[in-house]
Design a protein around this motif. Sequence first.
Motif, PDB file in Angstrom:
ATOM      1  N   THR A  69       0.830  -1.208   0.000  1.00 15.89           N
ATOM      2  CA  THR A  69       0.000   0.000   0.000  1.00 15.89           C
ATOM      3  C   THR A  69       0.864   1.257   0.000  1.00 15.89           C
ATOM      4  N   GLY A  70       1.908   1.271   0.849  1.00 14.47           N
ATOM      5  CA  GLY A  70       2.790   2.430   0.919  1.00 14.47           C
ATOM      6  C   GLY A  70       3.536   2.662  -0.381  1.00 14.47           C
ATOM      7  N   GLY A  71       4.030   1.579  -0.985  1.00 15.36           N
ATOM      8  CA  GLY A  71       4.739   1.706  -2.251  1.00 15.36           C
ATOM      9  C   GLY A  71       3.844   2.230  -3.350  1.00 15.36           C
ATOM     10  N   GLU A  72       2.610   1.755  -3.383  1.00 10.87           N
ATOM     11  CA  GLU A  72       1.669   2.219  -4.404  1.00 10.87           C
ATOM     12  C   GLU A  72       1.329   3.696  -4.204  1.00 10.87           C
ATOM     13  N   ILE A  73       1.111   4.092  -2.963  1.00 15.27           N
ATOM     14  CA  ILE A  73       0.791   5.496  -2.682  1.00 15.27           C
ATOM     15  C   ILE A  73       1.940   6.405  -3.103  1.00 15.27           C
ATOM     16  N   LEU A  74       3.165   6.009  -2.774  1.00 15.71           N
ATOM     17  CA  LEU A  74       4.333   6.804  -3.157  1.00 15.71           C
ATOM     18  C   LEU A  74       4.454   6.917  -4.671  1.00 15.71           C
ATOM     19  N   ALA A  75       4.311   5.771  -5.359  1.00  9.40           N
ATOM     20  CA  ALA A  75       4.446   5.776  -6.815  1.00  9.40           C
ATOM     21  C   ALA A  75       3.379   6.654  -7.457  1.00  9.40           C
ATOM     22  N   GLU A  76       2.144   6.543  -6.982  1.00  5.18           N
ATOM     23  CA  GLU A  76       1.055   7.350  -7.550  1.00  5.18           C
ATOM     24  C   GLU A  76       1.243   8.831  -7.242  1.00  5.18           C
ATOM     25  N   ARG A  77       1.680   9.123  -6.017  1.00  2.53           N
ATOM     26  CA  ARG A  77       1.896  10.521  -5.649  1.00  2.53           C
ATOM     27  C   ARG A  77       3.000  11.135  -6.498  1.00  2.53           C
ATOM     28  N   GLY A  78       4.051  10.372  -6.737  1.00  2.00           N
ATOM     29  CA  GLY A  78       5.144  10.873  -7.561  1.00  2.00           C
ATOM     30  C   GLY A  78       4.699  11.171  -8.978  1.00  2.00           C
ATOM     31  N   ILE A  79       3.875  10.284  -9.540  1.00  2.30           N
ATOM     32  CA  ILE A  79       3.400  10.489 -10.909  1.00  2.30           C
ATOM     33  C   ILE A  79       2.454  11.686 -10.970  1.00  2.30           C
ATOM     34  N   LYS A  80       1.539  11.770 -10.013  1.00  4.26           N
ATOM     35  CA  LYS A  80       0.590  12.893 -10.001  1.00  4.26           C
ATOM     36  C   LYS A  80       1.308  14.226  -9.834  1.00  4.26           C
ATOM     37  N   GLY A  81       2.356  14.237  -9.005  1.00 10.59           N
ATOM     38  CA  GLY A  81       3.073  15.479  -8.742  1.00 10.59           C
ATOM     39  C   GLY A  81       4.218  15.743  -9.694  1.00 10.59           C
ATOM     40  N   GLY A  82       4.440  14.841 -10.637  1.00  9.47           N
ATOM     41  CA  GLY A  82       5.524  15.021 -11.588  1.00  9.47           C
ATOM     42  C   GLY A  82       6.901  14.820 -10.983  1.00  9.47           C
ATOM     43  N   ASP A  83       6.954  14.166  -9.805  1.00  7.35           N
ATOM     44  CA  ASP A  83       8.232  13.896  -9.147  1.00  7.35           C
ATOM     45  C   ASP A  83       8.614  12.444  -9.402  1.00  7.35           C
ATOM     46  N   MET A  84       9.438  12.220 -10.416  1.00  5.78           N
ATOM     47  CA  MET A  84       9.794  10.865 -10.811  1.00  5.78           C
ATOM     48  C   MET A  84      10.656  10.162  -9.764  1.00  5.78           C
ATOM     49  N   TRP A  85      11.346  10.926  -8.913  1.00  8.48           N
ATOM     50  CA  TRP A  85      12.144  10.304  -7.863  1.00  8.48           C
ATOM     51  C   TRP A  85      11.242   9.605  -6.851  1.00  8.48           C
ATOM     52  N   ILE A  86      10.184  10.285  -6.426  1.00 12.37           N
ATOM     53  CA  ILE A  86       9.241   9.678  -5.486  1.00 12.37           C
ATOM     54  C   ILE A  86       8.551   8.478  -6.145  1.00 12.37           C
ATOM     55  N   ALA A  87       8.191   8.630  -7.415  1.00 11.46           N
ATOM     56  CA  ALA A  87       7.562   7.517  -8.137  1.00 11.46           C
ATOM     57  C   ALA A  87       8.505   6.324  -8.201  1.00 11.46           C
ATOM     58  N   PHE A  88       9.783   6.595  -8.434  1.00 14.70           N
ATOM     59  CA  PHE A  88      10.773   5.523  -8.510  1.00 14.70           C
ATOM     60  C   PHE A  88      10.924   4.824  -7.162  1.00 14.70           C
ATOM     61  N   VAL A  89      10.970   5.592  -6.079  1.00 13.30           N
ATOM     62  CA  VAL A  89      11.073   4.995  -4.742  1.00 13.30           C
ATOM     63  C   VAL A  89       9.866   4.110  -4.462  1.00 13.30           C
ATOM     64  N   GLY A  90       8.681   4.585  -4.845  1.00 14.34           N
ATOM     65  CA  GLY A  90       7.480   3.783  -4.652  1.00 14.34           C
ATOM     66  C   GLY A  90       7.539   2.476  -5.410  1.00 14.34           C
ATOM     67  N   MET A  91       8.032   2.520  -6.639  1.00 13.49           N
ATOM     68  CA  MET A  91       8.138   1.305  -7.435  1.00 13.49           C
ATOM     69  C   MET A  91       9.177   0.349  -6.852  1.00 13.49           C
ATOM     70  N   VAL A  92      10.264   0.901  -6.309  1.00 13.59           N
ATOM     71  CA  VAL A  92      11.277   0.051  -5.668  1.00 13.59           C
ATOM     72  C   VAL A  92      10.676  -0.674  -4.467  1.00 13.59           C
ATOM     73  N   VAL A  93       9.887   0.049  -3.669  1.00 13.83           N
ATOM     74  CA  VAL A  93       9.229  -0.573  -2.512  1.00 13.83           C
ATOM     75  C   VAL A  93       8.305  -1.701  -2.961  1.00 13.83           C
ATOM     76  N   LEU A  94       7.515  -1.451  -4.018  1.00 14.68           N
ATOM     77  CA  LEU A  94       6.611  -2.477  -4.534  1.00 14.68           C
ATOM     78  C   LEU A  94       7.386  -3.696  -5.038  1.00 14.68           C
ATOM     79  N   GLN A  95       8.432  -3.452  -5.802  1.00 13.03           N
ATOM     80  CA  GLN A  95       9.214  -4.556  -6.350  1.00 13.03           C
ATOM     81  C   GLN A  95       9.866  -5.373  -5.240  1.00 13.03           C
ATOM     82  N   LEU A  96      10.402  -4.687  -4.238  1.00 12.30           N
ATOM     83  CA  LEU A  96      11.038  -5.397  -3.125  1.00 12.30           C
ATOM     84  C   LEU A  96      10.011  -6.197  -2.322  1.00 12.30           C
ATOM     85  N   ALA A  97       8.836  -5.618  -2.107  1.00  9.73           N
ATOM     86  CA  ALA A  97       7.800  -6.309  -1.332  1.00  9.73           C
ATOM     87  C   ALA A  97       7.338  -7.572  -2.034  1.00  9.73           C
ATOM     88  N   PHE A  98       6.939  -7.448  -3.296  1.00 10.02           N
ATOM     89  CA  PHE A  98       6.469  -8.617  -4.030  1.00 10.02           C
ATOM     90  C   PHE A  98       7.615  -9.602  -4.293  1.00 10.02           C
TER      91      PHE A  98
END
Length: 232
Positions: A69-98
């Motif tokens: 949930t946290g990784g998805e929220i970060l990734a979505e927030r990064g995309i919505k805000g145009g901050d690709m770094w936050i989006a990337f961190v969110g995707m890393v969290v998702l990839q590591l979790a799964f």
Amino acid sequence: MSSFETPQNSERGFGLSSREVQVISGATGLMAITVALMYVFAATPLAVVNDYLFSFPIVGVLVYGAAITGGEILAERGIKGGDMWIAFVGMVVLQLAFGTFGAGILSIVPQETQLTVLGITAIVTALMTALVSGYVYARSTTFEHWGRFANYAFLGGIGVILVGTFVLQTLLLVGFVLIFLGFILRLGYEIWQVRDNRDASIGLQTIGVYVAVAGVFVHVLQLVMRYVLSRG
């Protein structure tokens, strides 16, 4: 689990738009990375993380649930805000979790069997995704309620697993089924979003489909693993 409100219905013919192809391709690419991480992590100390977390099943469910949930929220927030770094961190969290969760499941079978187990799981997951997608695209109606039902299934599964952890262990299987059902419903909901919400961000829709497919994948992986062990 996040949702995007789109009440309109669909009336369209066959064929996929370029946007739909981009979403599917993106989610497939993310899923391929996740499967590769599962295989690599299965030979590392990360494979034993599940043993510690699921010594109390509710702990494992809450930890992975929070990470996803946290990784998805970060990734979505990064995309919505145009901050690709936050989006990337969110995707890393998702990839590591799964990846870590899947590796813990995969490590139970011998290494020479792991690629076979992943291959079977990928085929079954692809077939399930195709069935859900076919059903959604065949019906010109809203699937918004699937998003609500998915959340109910997730919450119900967590509640049942909580009781099963401390009171009646036979309830753990019921919790597993409810969470699995939640991801299937979430998959249908996300596919509907791709079908009908044509103005939504491709990045957001890609993440939504990826999370749903990955959730189905790790549950199918557990079933395939049990089948392979029972045959051995």
